[in-house]
Design an enzyme around this catalytic site. Sequence first.
Site: not given
Length: 264
Positions: A84, A181
């Site tokens: 990330d 998500e």
Amino acid sequence: MAKITVSKLKKMKQEGEKIAALTAYDASFSSLFEANGVHVILVGDSLGMVLQGGSDTLAVTNQDIAYHTRCVRAGAANTFVIADMPFMTYSSPMDACRNAADLMRAGANMVKLEGGEWLYQSIEALTQQGIPVCGHLGLTPQSVHVFGGFKIQGRDNEAAQKMIADAKALEAAGAQLLVLECIPSALAKAITEAVSIPTIGIGAGKDCDGQILVMHDLVGISAGYIPKFSKNFLLEAGTMEGAVKKYIDDVQQGQFPSSEHEFN
């Protein structure tokens, strides 16, 4: 296990073989995951919550992610590792390239950025420099204060159409993977069909090309809270190894997520 590459992941999408992904932050768990056949490990900025005890991911630094990426890579030589990019480390193409380079040197195969079409130039710059990119749409945790909390995204038609357009833009910019998500399952299905790159869902239904969970949710140790889209596989399996194996099997057989883990 054989080395997992971005070409392998794309082939899995083309052949309808589901991708099983988990987060990890150290060598012990990444070794366990690789030994049992996890395809993708994400070194997530979720570490700000599950490891550092924060209420969100915003305090995580690039140095934090680089450190944990080195740890994960030490335990998993062949698994595909995504790192990330933390909050405000890719606010410009130049920042994105500089910070992504540190994560690639730490052992990542790919970096992940949160956001839509506005990232086009940064993704294009990264891919031109040989840095593979994973996009992230839907509930993007770094924008939690804009959203007013951790809320489901894309529920109205306008937002859904914008997200489909964003997905196409990210692919056009050069992104080779896409995390979805906390969005309605029907929207995730539409996005998955609209792009040729693999989609990895978390709270996005069973029609994504793969699934990912935070490892702490997988084994029920997330401070007493298990999200609707997750499942405590340790309860059923009895051992860590068994939980990982069952998760992979259930993802690949289309048994996880089920309707109880989806949003409409």
